[in-house]
Design a protein around this motif. Structure first.
Motif, PDB file in Angstrom:
ATOM      1  N   ARG A  16       0.835  -1.205   0.000  1.00 14.47           N
ATOM      2  CA  ARG A  16       0.000   0.000   0.000  1.00 14.47           C
ATOM      3  C   ARG A  16       0.868   1.253   0.000  1.00 14.47           C
ATOM      4  O   ARG A  16       0.595   2.216  -0.722  1.00 14.47           O
ATOM      5  N   GLU A  17       1.913   1.270   0.820  1.00 12.06           N
ATOM      6  CA  GLU A  17       2.791   2.442   0.880  1.00 12.06           C
ATOM      7  C   GLU A  17       3.508   2.668  -0.449  1.00 12.06           C
ATOM      8  O   GLU A  17       3.662   3.811  -0.904  1.00 12.06           O
ATOM      9  N   ILE A  18       3.947   1.592  -1.079  1.00 14.11           N
ATOM     10  CA  ILE A  18       4.621   1.725  -2.372  1.00 14.11           C
ATOM     11  C   ILE A  18       3.659   2.271  -3.423  1.00 14.11           C
ATOM     12  O   ILE A  18       4.003   3.150  -4.218  1.00 14.11           O
ATOM     13  N   GLY A  19       2.421   1.765  -3.425  1.00 15.06           N
ATOM     14  CA  GLY A  19       1.436   2.239  -4.397  1.00 15.06           C
ATOM     15  C   GLY A  19       1.065   3.695  -4.198  1.00 15.06           C
ATOM     16  O   GLY A  19       0.988   4.473  -5.163  1.00 15.06           O
ATOM     17  N   HIS A  20       0.829   4.097  -2.942  1.00 22.39           N
ATOM     18  CA  HIS A  20       0.487   5.493  -2.672  1.00 22.39           C
ATOM     19  C   HIS A  20       1.658   6.415  -3.009  1.00 22.39           C
ATOM     20  O   HIS A  20       1.463   7.521  -3.540  1.00 22.39           O
ATOM     21  N   GLY A  21       2.882   5.982  -2.698  1.00 24.35           N
ATOM     22  CA  GLY A  21       4.042   6.802  -3.013  1.00 24.35           C
ATOM     23  C   GLY A  21       4.238   6.971  -4.506  1.00 24.35           C
ATOM     24  O   GLY A  21       4.581   8.064  -4.978  1.00 24.35           O
ATOM     25  N   THR A  22       4.012   5.905  -5.265  1.00 25.95           N
ATOM     26  CA  THR A  22       4.147   5.995  -6.722  1.00 25.95           C
ATOM     27  C   THR A  22       3.108   6.943  -7.311  1.00 25.95           C
ATOM     28  O   THR A  22       3.409   7.735  -8.213  1.00 25.95           O
ATOM     29  N   LEU A  23       1.885   6.886  -6.807  1.00 17.91           N
ATOM     30  CA  LEU A  23       0.835   7.778  -7.303  1.00 17.91           C
ATOM     31  C   LEU A  23       1.198   9.238  -7.046  1.00 17.91           C
ATOM     32  O   LEU A  23       1.079  10.092  -7.941  1.00 17.91           O
TER      33      LEU A  23
END
Length: 686
Positions: free
Chosen positions: A279-286
């Protein structure tokens, strides 16, 4: 794809959209909708092919394997929770509301347990009734009355044969959550008010401040309602760029990256902090892809940029808070952004008929965590007033149509504009200048063939420059680009001077004064004519007389005058001191001329009109004396102060040697005239 302004991922059915995610370069909403429509057409073709494959090779769906909570449990939960659940859902603050809901859920479970509706641990998850369990007993086992039990018999005490349904605790929690969602959605549709009292289009209160961490290169604290992001920017050189692993044998680096951190403390919990979650990786990429279009090019801003967004409090839309906080922190770090952007999360109540509405989908702006969990959509959109840079949508229903998406995008645009207006009120505002703690980076352009002179054999030269000047790094490229990274201006200027001297193009015949002898070798001495630039003065060129050993007449650190006599193919310099010594014969010419050149037919012209600093090398250029050339003495102070043409007269047969500023032009005079006026101009060829 490299030249495309849109990168879109889309999933859906033959008549609706299930998920979209993409990144673009300030794409208008209408253009995005056109792209989604084209993508949906492609999805429809794929769905038709899948249906054809199912008709040919498909198997019946295993609907019997799906186990849902019994309808009777919904009635029991609603009866026990009652009006108390309505009151709890109206609490505006997240933490008190969550505690009240948790206590009410525990109350419902305890009440059902006391009434015998929740199974004991051994029967948990069975979903069977007591009567079913009794009927499944072994038929050979005899049920006897009290007092007639023999050894080996199984005694089951006679009891009520009433069939009581048993539910698991998991079923009760699931039903309680669904009942809470229905009550929340009904309140929004019927009353037009959300749990925190806002209307569907309202945005939570926003506050922001920059420069919160003075030692950081840039920082910002962005708060929207009960969601807060602390964004910190760090600037570095190319060596701090993120190296990417790929299947191709090519090095790939990222000069901008955003790291999103969601600690358990942000939601009032205690937990283990480890590697970043999915989740953290996805939110950071967005958030990273949303901010990327507003960054300057590497040529305009040659820094590696790292943004770290730490969520200190969360109640929905923390990734979009990272976009807003990251934008402010970049401005505070002095990064010249193209514009400001903001992010917002949109929600949806699709079927309003169920809750007394007219059936029109209800779009919610800036949703909270509860509205995300209870609603039908989470649509994150980032961009500026005119276009979108990143978006991501996931839904909990069978799909949404293009008209619903259009309404959500237009409402999101209005929300972004209001958020950007609030960001402009940031107090204190962004510094918009480089921090004194940020590294300094200077870019130089040298001739590509001179790059090896900066690097040296095995990198020895560039390492010595770094050690001598105290800069952090010197990065060279094959095209002649040199990037110097330093902590302070003095070390940066010193390294620039050395590199400029190393890469300068000397001209044969140039004279260098007061140069230091750096080392003595059996075949001559090495003289530093400029910082970091040395040349060899062969032992035969040191004196007019024969010299057995250079150290017999010279010492390291001694200063001498030399003349450049040769530059070989490798760029190595050959110098001569003997060429500047006076000739052995006595000459009637001016002794100053012989001392400078050793040749009475040469006029020496200084490289600059300014007096050289004592102890620093001085450069002179020798110019052959032409017959009939009028010579004159120039008052340097007048030339410097007035910057006008100077005219003077002298006799045509004058043999006086004159020291003149560089780039002065002499005009010939006719021999028939006894006196001539010579014009001196600062422009060549005049």
């Amino acid at each position: 794809m490299e030249d495309s302004t849109l990168d879109l991922f889309l999933a859906g059915t033959d008549n609706a959209i299930l998920m979209i995610e993409g990144y673009c370069d300030f794409l208008p909403e209408e253009k995005l909708l056109e792209a989604v429509q084209v993508g949906q057409g492609a999805v429809r073709e794929i769905c038709s092919a899948v249906k054809a494959l199912v008709m040919k090779c498909g198997k019946p769906k295993m609907l019997d394997a799906i186990r849902l909570p019994p309808p009777e449990l919904y009635r029991l939960v609603e009866k026990i929770a009652g009006d108390e659940l309505h009151n709890v859902l109206q609490i505006k603050s997240k933490i008190p509301r969550r505690k009240a809901i948790s206590l009410l859920e525990e109350k419902v479970i305890n009440r059902l347990t006391d009434k015998g509706y929740i199974s004991i641990e051994g029967l948990s998850g069975s979903g069977e009734t007591i009567q079913d369990l009794i009927d499944e007993e072994d038929e050979d086992e005899e049920i006897v009355v009290d007092g007639e039990v023999d050894e080996g018999d199984v005694h089951i005490k006679p009891g009520s044969r009433k069939s009581t349904p048993l539910f698991t605790e998991v079923d009760v929690k699931l039903v309680f959550k669904e009942v809470s969602s229905k009550i929340l959605r009904r309140r929004i549709v019927e009353g037009g008010k959300r749990s925190d009292g806002r209307s569907p289009e309202d945005i939570r209160p926003i506050t922001s401040s920059c420069g919160l961490l003075p030692r950081a290169h840039g920082s910002a604290l962005f708060t929207r309602g009960e969601t807060q992001s602390l964004a910190v920017v760090t600037l570095g050189d190319k060596q701090m760029a993120q190296k990417l692993d790929n299947l191709a044998n090519v090095e790939e680096f990222k000069r901008f990256y955003l790291q999103y951190s969601f600690p358990p403390s942000s939601v009032g919990e205690v937990g283990r902090m480890g590697a970043p979650s999915r989740r953290e990786i996805g939110h950071g990429t967005l958030a990273e892809r949303a901010l990327e279009p507003i960054l300057p090019t590497e040529d305009a801003f040659p820094y590696t940029i790292r943004v770290e967004s730490t969520i200190t409090e969360s109640n929905g839309s923390s990734s979009m808070a990272s976009v807003c906080g990251g934008c402010l922190a970049l401005q505070d770090a002095g990064v010249p952004l193209k514009c400001s952007i903001a992010g917002i999360a949109m929600g949806l109540v699709l079927d309003t008929h169920e809750f007394g509405g007219d059936g029109t989908p209800l779009i919610l702006s800036d949703i909270t965590g509860a509205e995300d969990a209870s609603g039908d959509m989470d649509f994150k959109v980032a961009g500026n007033e005119d276009g979108i840079t990143a978006f991501q949508m996931d839904i909990k229903v069978e799909g949404i149509t293009l008209p619903v998406m259009r309404e959500a995008l237009l409402q999101a645009r209005d929300g972004r504009r209001r958020i950007l207006a609030e960001m402009m009120k940031c107090s204190p505002p962004p510094a918009k200048s480089l921090s004194k703690y940020a590294p300094l980076i200077h870019i130089m352009k040298v001739a590509p063939e001179k790059v090896n002179m900066i690097i040296g054999s095995g990198g020895k030269k560039v390492k010595s420059i770094i050690e001598e000047t105290g800069v952090e790094a010197i990065d060279t490229q094959d095209d002649g680009i040199v990037k110097i990274t330093a902590k302070d201006l003095s070390s940066l200027e010193k390294s620039k001077s050395i590199i400029s001297s190393l890469t300068m193009v000397p001209t044969v015949g140039d004279i260098y004064r007061n140069c230091e002898i750096k080392s003595i070798v059996p075949y001559g001495v090495f003289v530093e004519i400029a910082p970091g630039r040395e040349g060899l003065c062969h032992i035969s060129e040191l004196t007019s007389d024969w010299l057995a050993k250079a150290e017999d007449a010279f010492k390291v650190g001694e200063r001498v005058d030399v003349k450049l006599t040769e530059v070989n193919d490798k760029g190595q310099l050959r110098l001569s001191r003997r060429a500047l010594l006076p000739v052995p014969e006595t000459s009637p010419e001016d002794p100053s001329s012989k001392q400078l050149t050793g040749n009475p037919d040469v006029v020496v012209i200084a490289d600059s009109g300014k007096a050289s600093d004592e102890g620093a090398p001085q450069k002179y250029v020798s110019v052959p004396k032409a017959e009939g050339l009028a010579e004159e003495k120039i008052d340097r102070a007048k030339v410097k102060s007035s910057a006008t043409k100077v005219a003077t007269s002298s006799k045509s047969n004058s043999a006086e040697t004159t020291l003149l500023p560089r780039k002065k032009v002499f005009k010939r005079v006719k021999k028939s005239v006894s006196k001539a006026v010579t014009g001196v101009s600062s422009n060549d060829g005049e």
